[in-house]
Structures are given as C-alpha cells and as structure tokens.
Design a protein around this motif. Sequence first.
Motif, PDB file in Angstrom:
ATOM      1  N   TYR A 153       0.544  -1.090   0.094  1.00  0.00           N
ATOM      2  CA  TYR A 153       0.099   0.004   0.018  1.00  0.00           C
ATOM      3  C   TYR A 153       1.071   1.446  -0.117  1.00  0.00           C
ATOM      4  O   TYR A 153       0.608   2.074  -0.814  1.00  0.00           O
ATOM      5  N   PRO A 154       1.725   1.150   1.313  1.00  0.00           N
ATOM      6  CA  PRO A 154       2.233   2.624   0.667  1.00  0.00           C
ATOM      7  C   PRO A 154       3.324   3.688  -0.384  1.00  0.00           C
ATOM      8  O   PRO A 154       2.641   4.326  -0.982  1.00  0.00           O
ATOM      9  N   LYS A 155       3.290   2.117  -1.140  1.00  0.00           N
ATOM     10  CA  LYS A 155       4.077   2.307  -2.960  1.00  0.00           C
ATOM     11  C   LYS A 155       2.854   2.214  -4.283  1.00  0.00           C
ATOM     12  O   LYS A 155       3.145   3.877  -4.781  1.00  0.00           O
ATOM     13  N   LEU A 156       2.086   2.426  -3.564  1.00  0.00           N
ATOM     14  CA  LEU A 156       1.000   2.295  -3.618  1.00  0.00           C
ATOM     15  C   LEU A 156       0.066   4.695  -3.745  1.00  0.00           C
ATOM     16  O   LEU A 156      -0.101   5.188  -4.708  1.00  0.00           O
ATOM     17  N   SER A 157       0.403   4.906  -2.681  1.00  0.00           N
ATOM     18  CA  SER A 157      -0.169   5.836  -1.860  1.00  0.00           C
ATOM     19  C   SER A 157       0.509   6.558  -2.367  1.00  0.00           C
ATOM     20  O   SER A 157       0.758   8.532  -2.685  1.00  0.00           O
ATOM     21  N   VAL A 158       1.652   6.760  -2.452  1.00  0.00           N
ATOM     22  CA  VAL A 158       3.045   7.861  -2.821  1.00  0.00           C
ATOM     23  C   VAL A 158       2.227   7.907  -4.532  1.00  0.00           C
ATOM     24  O   VAL A 158       2.850   9.004  -5.244  1.00  0.00           O
ATOM     25  N   ARG A 159       2.530   6.814  -5.525  1.00  0.00           N
ATOM     26  CA  ARG A 159       1.690   6.990  -6.532  1.00  0.00           C
ATOM     27  C   ARG A 159       0.622   8.545  -6.400  1.00  0.00           C
ATOM     28  O   ARG A 159       0.157   9.062  -7.206  1.00  0.00           O
ATOM     29  N   ALA A 160      -0.223   8.282  -5.397  1.00  0.00           N
ATOM     30  CA  ALA A 160      -2.061   8.117  -5.867  1.00  0.00           C
ATOM     31  C   ALA A 160      -1.424  10.384  -5.184  1.00  0.00           C
ATOM     32  O   ALA A 160      -2.075  10.687  -5.349  1.00  0.00           O
ATOM     33  N   ARG A 161      -0.035  10.062  -4.054  1.00  0.00           N
ATOM     34  CA  ARG A 161      -0.356  11.411  -2.851  1.00  0.00           C
ATOM     35  C   ARG A 161      -0.017  12.748  -4.856  1.00  0.00           C
ATOM     36  O   ARG A 161       0.648  13.905  -4.355  1.00  0.00           O
ATOM     37  N   TYR A 162       1.350  11.991  -5.206  1.00  0.00           N
ATOM     38  CA  TYR A 162       1.422  12.835  -6.185  1.00  0.00           C
ATOM     39  C   TYR A 162       1.564  13.153  -7.975  1.00  0.00           C
ATOM     40  O   TYR A 162       1.319  13.937  -8.496  1.00  0.00           O
ATOM     41  N   GLY A 163       0.045  12.248  -7.964  1.00  0.00           N
ATOM     42  CA  GLY A 163      -0.840  11.868  -9.153  1.00  0.00           C
ATOM     43  C   GLY A 163      -1.426  13.147  -9.065  1.00  0.00           C
ATOM     44  O   GLY A 163      -2.496  13.628  -8.250  1.00  0.00           O
ATOM     45  N   GLY A 164      -3.092  12.470 -10.254  1.00  0.00           N
ATOM     46  CA  GLY A 164      -4.586  14.013  -9.739  1.00  0.00           C
ATOM     47  C   GLY A 164      -5.139  12.755  -9.531  1.00  0.00           C
ATOM     48  O   GLY A 164      -5.058  11.475  -9.108  1.00  0.00           O
ATOM     49  N   ALA A 165      -6.584  13.248 -10.210  1.00  0.00           N
ATOM     50  CA  ALA A 165      -7.706  12.096  -9.233  1.00  0.00           C
ATOM     51  C   ALA A 165      -7.749  11.104 -10.093  1.00  0.00           C
ATOM     52  O   ALA A 165      -7.908   9.764  -9.808  1.00  0.00           O
ATOM     53  N   ALA A 210      -4.702   9.364 -11.500  1.00  0.00           N
ATOM     54  CA  ALA A 210      -4.297   8.111 -10.894  1.00  0.00           C
ATOM     55  C   ALA A 210      -4.485   7.817  -9.378  1.00  0.00           C
ATOM     56  O   ALA A 210      -4.635   6.669  -9.159  1.00  0.00           O
ATOM     57  N   ARG A 211      -5.329   8.742  -8.218  1.00  0.00           N
ATOM     58  CA  ARG A 211      -5.596   8.618  -7.069  1.00  0.00           C
ATOM     59  C   ARG A 211      -6.823   7.201  -7.402  1.00  0.00           C
ATOM     60  O   ARG A 211      -6.902   5.892  -6.310  1.00  0.00           O
ATOM     61  N   THR A 212      -8.013   7.695  -8.574  1.00  0.00           N
ATOM     62  CA  THR A 212      -8.797   6.275  -8.127  1.00  0.00           C
ATOM     63  C   THR A 212      -8.165   4.794  -8.799  1.00  0.00           C
ATOM     64  O   THR A 212      -9.208   4.247  -8.530  1.00  0.00           O
ATOM     65  N   ALA A 267     -15.835  -3.169   0.448  1.00  0.00           N
ATOM     66  CA  ALA A 267     -16.543  -2.165   0.481  1.00  0.00           C
ATOM     67  C   ALA A 267     -16.328  -0.658   0.841  1.00  0.00           C
ATOM     68  O   ALA A 267     -16.336   0.277   0.736  1.00  0.00           O
ATOM     69  N   LEU A 268     -16.449  -0.996   2.240  1.00  0.00           N
ATOM     70  CA  LEU A 268     -16.537   0.273   3.529  1.00  0.00           C
ATOM     71  C   LEU A 268     -15.527   0.729   3.627  1.00  0.00           C
ATOM     72  O   LEU A 268     -15.668   1.767   3.271  1.00  0.00           O
ATOM     73  N   ARG A 269     -14.227  -0.132   2.807  1.00  0.00           N
ATOM     74  CA  ARG A 269     -13.308  -0.119   3.257  1.00  0.00           C
ATOM     75  C   ARG A 269     -12.509   1.215   2.005  1.00  0.00           C
ATOM     76  O   ARG A 269     -11.401   2.092   1.777  1.00  0.00           O
ATOM     77  N   PHE A 270     -13.120   0.728   0.427  1.00  0.00           N
ATOM     78  CA  PHE A 270     -13.067   1.590  -0.307  1.00  0.00           C
ATOM     79  C   PHE A 270     -13.740   2.470  -0.483  1.00  0.00           C
ATOM     80  O   PHE A 270     -13.564   3.749  -1.134  1.00  0.00           O
ATOM     81  N   ILE A 271     -14.772   2.820   0.230  1.00  0.00           N
ATOM     82  CA  ILE A 271     -15.701   4.461   0.194  1.00  0.00           C
ATOM     83  C   ILE A 271     -14.820   4.934   1.534  1.00  0.00           C
ATOM     84  O   ILE A 271     -14.752   6.889   0.967  1.00  0.00           O
ATOM     85  N   PHE A 272     -14.566   4.785   2.773  1.00  0.00           N
ATOM     86  CA  PHE A 272     -13.772   5.361   3.839  1.00  0.00           C
ATOM     87  C   PHE A 272     -12.140   5.855   3.379  1.00  0.00           C
ATOM     88  O   PHE A 272     -12.022   6.976   4.114  1.00  0.00           O
ATOM     89  N   THR A 273     -12.172   4.296   3.054  1.00  0.00           N
ATOM     90  CA  THR A 273     -10.866   4.171   3.250  1.00  0.00           C
ATOM     91  C   THR A 273     -10.001   4.899   4.496  1.00  0.00           C
ATOM     92  O   THR A 273      -8.771   6.246   4.363  1.00  0.00           O
ATOM     93  N   ARG A 276      -5.843   5.103   4.648  1.00  0.00           N
ATOM     94  CA  ARG A 276      -5.380   6.006   3.631  1.00  0.00           C
ATOM     95  C   ARG A 276      -6.087   7.734   3.164  1.00  0.00           C
ATOM     96  O   ARG A 276      -6.563   7.475   2.207  1.00  0.00           O
ATOM     97  N   PRO A 277      -5.392   8.425   3.605  1.00  0.00           N
ATOM     98  CA  PRO A 277      -6.311  10.171   3.348  1.00  0.00           C
ATOM     99  C   PRO A 277      -6.245  10.511   1.902  1.00  0.00           C
ATOM    100  O   PRO A 277      -7.488  11.307   1.672  1.00  0.00           O
ATOM    101  N   GLU A 278      -5.250  10.016   1.702  1.00  0.00           N
ATOM    102  CA  GLU A 278      -4.502  10.490   0.392  1.00  0.00           C
ATOM    103  C   GLU A 278      -5.368   9.676  -0.696  1.00  0.00           C
ATOM    104  O   GLU A 278      -5.255  10.537  -2.130  1.00  0.00           O
ATOM    105  N   LEU A 279      -6.067   8.750  -1.163  1.00  0.00           N
ATOM    106  CA  LEU A 279      -6.641   7.764  -1.350  1.00  0.00           C
ATOM    107  C   LEU A 279      -8.476   8.159  -1.504  1.00  0.00           C
ATOM    108  O   LEU A 279      -8.906   7.957  -2.702  1.00  0.00           O
ATOM    109  N   ARG A 280      -8.484   8.911  -0.823  1.00  0.00           N
ATOM    110  CA  ARG A 280     -10.388   9.673  -0.475  1.00  0.00           C
ATOM    111  C   ARG A 280     -10.506  10.177  -1.178  1.00  0.00           C
ATOM    112  O   ARG A 280     -10.362  10.766  -1.100  1.00  0.00           O
ATOM    113  N   LEU A 281     -11.446   9.399  -1.721  1.00  0.00           N
ATOM    114  CA  LEU A 281     -12.596  10.201  -3.118  1.00  0.00           C
ATOM    115  C   LEU A 281     -13.883  10.459  -2.111  1.00  0.00           C
ATOM    116  O   LEU A 281     -13.945  12.423  -2.528  1.00  0.00           O
ATOM    117  N   LEU A 282     -14.348  10.945  -1.011  1.00  0.00           N
ATOM    118  CA  LEU A 282     -15.013  11.701  -0.292  1.00  0.00           C
ATOM    119  C   LEU A 282     -15.480  12.474   0.286  1.00  0.00           C
ATOM    120  O   LEU A 282     -13.665  12.241   1.080  1.00  0.00           O
TER     121      LEU A 282
END
Length: 790
Positions: A199-211, A213-215, A271-277, A280-286
């Motif tokens: 997860y941390p490696k993926l989070s780095v990509r999401a932190r410096y990417g756009g919407a 990449a985060r999705t 599903a709950l972790r996908f919605i609320f994350t 990992r706040p950098e991946l949170r969509l809502l």
Amino acid sequence: MSFLLRSLLALAVLISLSLPPAWAQDAASQSGDQQTSPAELQQASEALIRVLNDPKSREALIEMLQKTEGGAKQGGDSATAGTAQLPTTPSSPEASSDNQTDDKTAADEKAASKSSEKPADSSNGFVIKIGEYTRALADQFGMILDRALHSLSGLVLFLKGDISVKWDRAGDIVTQVAVVLAAAYVAYWVGQFVARLIYPKLSVRARYGGALARTIVLVLSSLIDSLTVLLGWGVGYFVALLAYDGIGAGVSLQESLALNAFFITGMANVALRFIFTPKRPELRLLPFDDTSAVYWNRRLALFSYWIGYGAFLAVPVTNIAISFVLGNAVRFLVVLIGMIYLLALVRFNRTGVREGTRKYAGTMQSTLAQKALTNFGNLWHLAAYGYIAAIFVIWVTRPFDATTIILRATGLSIVTIMGGMALSLVMTKAIKGGIRLPDDLHDKLPALQGRLNAFVPRLLKLIRLMVFLATLLLLLDIWGVVNVLDWAYSEAGMGIASRYGSAFVVIIVGFGIWLAVMSWVDLRLQSRAGYVVTARVRTLFQLFRNAFTVIIIVMVALLALSEIGIDIGPLIAGAGVVGLAISFGAQTLVKDIITGAFIQIENAINEGDVVTAAGITGVVEGITVRSLRVRDLDGTTHLIPFSSVDTVSNFMRGFSYHVALIGVAYDTDIPQAKEAMFEAFRRLQKTELNANIFEDLEMHGVVNFGASSIDIRARIKTTPGDQWTVGRAYNEYVKQVFDEQDIEIPFPQVTYHAATPPYDEQGDKPKKKRKRTGANPETESPSEDAPADE
C-alpha cells in the motif's frame, strides 16, 4: 356435485401453487419424502366443509370460480398475499397439522368474507379503490405484526423447554465452524500484512498524481484487499476438506455456511474501506476527515459482522442443530437488533452529518451544488429511517429471499436516484444558463434566443418536477409500497399517459410552429443587400405577428384540452356566445379593429410616418389592431383609436414639397427677386442636402398682392420627410442673397403725424415732419418722436 368437487380441487391446486417457493423448499427440506397423514386430510376436509356450510363463503366461492381467467389470477394473487405467512416447524407433527389447518381455515374464511363484501363495480369507483388500498395496507400491517409475534413464539417455546437441544451435535457444529473460521482469518490476516507492505508504494503514486491516478490506485488497493478475503475463504475451504473425514467426505453444510458468512462480511468490509479509506486519506474520494472516516467505517463494519454472521451463520446453524422454530426467532432478533443499532446510529449522528455537509457546501463554487448538498444534509436522516424500515419489513415478510430483494432494491434505488439527479442537474444547468445559440445564427435571428429562453426554461422546470415525481414513484415501486409500473401498464395508466402525452406533444408542436413563423417574420424584417424593409412591410408583419400569436395560443389550448379528454364543443359554443355579447357591448372596439384593418390594407399609415390623424400631427410610433400611437412636435404622445380617425394626412408618401412663399416690397424688381431665389437654391444644391432634392426649383411667380408686400411662390421637391429640413436651409440662403442684393423684405411700418404745436399761433413756423421707418411704437421713446426744437 361432481362439478363442485372438481372446482374445489382446482382451487386447492391454485392455492398450493401460489404459495412462496421458499416455503415449499423449506417444507420439502424438513419433511423429506413424508406423505400427508390421513389425519391431516381429514382436518383439511373438515375445513372445506366449514367453508361450504357458510352461505356467504359458499356464494363467494362460486362467484370466484365463475370468473374469467384474469379474475381467477387476481383471486389467486390475493389468496397468495393472504396466505403467504412465514412457515414454522412446531415441536411436533400434530401441533404442526393443527396450526396449519386452523390458519388455512381462518385465511379461507377471511378471503371469502372479503370477496363477498367487494362490490361489483369497485373498479369504476375511485373512492372504493382508495378504500380497498387502505384496507390492504391495514391488512399488510397486521400481517407484519402477526409474523413478528409468530417469529418470537419459537423463543418462548425454547425458554419453556418445549424444544429439545442436542448439545453434542451443537458442540460438534460449533467446533467445525470455529476451526474453519480460525483458518480463514489467519490466512486473511497474513494477506493483509503482505498488502500493507504494498500500500505505501501505491500511496506515493496517488499522492503526487491527479484524480485519475488516485482513483486507479484506490481500485487496485481494493482489488488487493479483495484478494486477501478470497485467500482466507480458499484456505478455510481447504482446511474444511482436510480437518475431518478427509477430502472424500467433502465440506459439511455448516462449514460452508461459515465460510460464506466470512466471504460476505469480508467483501462488505472491502466496500466500506473503498468508500471511507480510513487509514489512507490520500486515496479518499469523498469529503470525510480522518476521524469521521474511521468512525463510520468501524460502526458500519460492526453492523456488517452482526448481520453477516447472524443471518448467514447463526440462523442456519440453529435450524440445523436445534430447531427451525428457534432459528426463525434468532433471525428475527438478529434483524431487529441490527435495525435498532442503525436507527440509533442515524439518530446520534444526524446533527453532525448536517453540519458537516453545510460546512463542505460552503467550499463549493456552484450555487446549485451548495443547495443540493445542504438539502441532502437536512433530509438524509429521513431517507435513512425509511431505508432501514423497508429493510426490516422485507426481512420479516420475506425472510427466505430477503437478501436478494434488498440487494436488488438497493441497487435499483441507487441507479434511479443517480439517474434522477443527473437529469435534474442537466436541466437545472440549462435553466440557469439559458439557451445559447451560435453567433452566426444569433446574428441572423437576434430575437430567437430570447424566445427560446422565455419558453424552454419553464418547460424544463415542469419536466424537472415530473422527473422528481417519477423518481419518487419508482422508488416506492421498487420497495413495494405502490405498484406504479403495474398501474402504468394497465389500461387506465396507458390511457392517462397517452392523453397527457398527446397534449404535451401538441404544445411542443404548437410552440415549434410559432417559433418557426416568428423566425420567418424576423428574417423578412431584416434589411440586407438588395432588400430594404419598408415601413408598410414592417407594420404589416408586426400586425401579423400579433394576430398569429393569438391564433396559435387559442388553437393549441383547444387541441390540448381535446387530447386530455375535455369536450371543447361547449367551449367553442360558449366562446361564440361570449363573442356575440361582446360585439353588442363593445361596438366601438369592433369598429376600431375593422377601421384599423382597412387602414393597413390601404397602406395609409405605417410606423415612422408623419401624419395628421384626428386633428393631431406627429410621428407614428406604434400601431395595434385598434389604436394608433402618435408623438407630436412637443413630445406629447397621443393614443388615437381608429374609430375616431375619419381623415388621414400622410406626409411620407413618395415625395414631398417645400413651398417657399417669399414677400418683397412693392418697389422691388420682380425678376431680380426671382433670380435671387434661384441663386439661393443653387447655393442649397452645393450642400449635403442636395441628395434629398429631386428636381430644380419650381418657380410659380407672383401669387398675391398683400397689404405691404408682393408674394412670390416657389416649390422644392424633396424626399419624404425631408421637406422641413430642406425648407429651413433654403430660407437661410434666401435671406443671405436678399441682403447681398438690397432686396427689401417688407415688414409692418407705422407713420406718426404730430398735432399743431402751441407756438404756431405766435407765428413760428413748425418744422417739417420727419418720416421714420421701422420704428417700433412700443419701444420708441416720446423724446425721439417729438418735433425738433427751432
């Protein structure tokens, strides 16, 4: 008699086929290959005999059997609704037979009594239909309450000791379930440990990417999370195969139920972790903060564990190990406690969610989005209460297929709400922004955009309201509150939709015709190369525009009312009577309209003309079907009815004349004066006003001998409306030329004769009187008028 027996047999088969499939499956699983005992057949026969002994029930039964196939289907549906109660397995077969017989007898008597009370013309009475619907709701509520109490009867029997428990079998089942769940969770936790390293490696990509990449990272993380659940589920099945009698024995039913409950709860938590994350706040969509995300994830995860392991594991295991009656009670308690938990969760967080949505709405730029989110925050708890109540009712009334119904209804509800919101947002944006036409089309038809924005936003508001109502009705139909789709496909629903749809089409077509005609009028009123719009054309087209608008409104209204089903014959007749009465009471109005029509046909007056009508001279600013608006030289506006116009003097037809009437003194040389007037005209021709002059100066000569002048008249032919401008300029040049040539322009003169002075009697000779020219008697002083002193 044989016919009656065959009819009763057919009725019994129909009732048995209308029972819920789940009931039949459950009864088959309990009874196996058991056959109906003679005692049960005897009790059923006695119940039928009691029905036939009742006159009302017998008559209702005969009427039911004599109905058509559609009526038989309707009766079968009502019988299914009346008899589809939750089946229970009592502690003994005898008690089961007694209870089933009594329930069937009561249901048959109740259905027969209701059928006898139903009037023959109930389908034609709206009030009766409402009464039947409310009675059905009351019966449904009573059925739900009865089933709830019936579900708790198993718990009462267990507490009394009427239900025996095989503790050795129960212990074996608990052991098997515990072993496979322990193996599944160990494998699941191992998978989660490995996933947390990724997860941390993926989070780095999401932190410096756009919407986007985060999705993508969030979806990949959820897939990895799902793989851990599948890993635990597979390991659990593998342990279940090896733990007991080996692979050949297979997996027991209770082990399969436990692993299925593990899989369902695990995927629900994914599903709950996908919605609320939560972690990992950098991946949170809502728009959730960390505290709210963790809070809601934990609370809803607890509910998923309770429902998953309670409904999908505890209830089936209780049915297998102890009794179906107790399992039914456990199911009801699990669902009831879960619903109470959700209601409390919504109740305690109502204010917090409302404040959070308002705070987030304040950060949005769109006013529409702010209002929508604020309204959602104010009403979300009501929707949650309704959803929870609907789930509870489904679990109570349809326990065997409740999961399928809830998932289907929830999915359809989400799709319906999202579709309705999308349509509403699109229409709201069009209403707020208006219709924007291309620049080239807007230049050709500048009034088209205004007309569209005057009609289309109102139409979209109506459609938006219809979308809201349709969404609400579809939600009620999805959850079984009202049968909207059945009514829509019925004869009455199709008729109403056809009538009002036709009326709507008539309005749209009428507006399209009106818009096309108005656009054609706009094109005809635009000047372009080789085409000049005259004042007459402009006036006629404006009158045509007004008349056509009135005609299209009346016709569309009558046709729409006719499509709805309203008889327009009386309306037309009433309009004729009203028109006749108005014609007698408003003769002047009729005269105005008729006179105005003939004036326009004869092209007597157009907008922009300078006319004299009803003794008033001025510029025509507007013409309607009954009046004329004229503004005079002083700026006063006069509204002149056509009935008061007996003569029209128009100064703007073809050409005009400036008539110059010049007075000269009697001792003036007339040819010299005429030549001077021609010289003034030649000077006028050298100015820019020459473009407004058609011909040379038309000299008429001496036309009058006045008291102090000789009048010479000449005429200048000009373009319409320019005679006054040309005349003023020509008068200035005449004055200049006359002054240069010493031609006298006469004006009133006064000669004074003094009386004989007193000194004339002494012999003094008075001085000769002096003639004064151009003296003004009002301004001349007496000293200047007196005789000079000797």
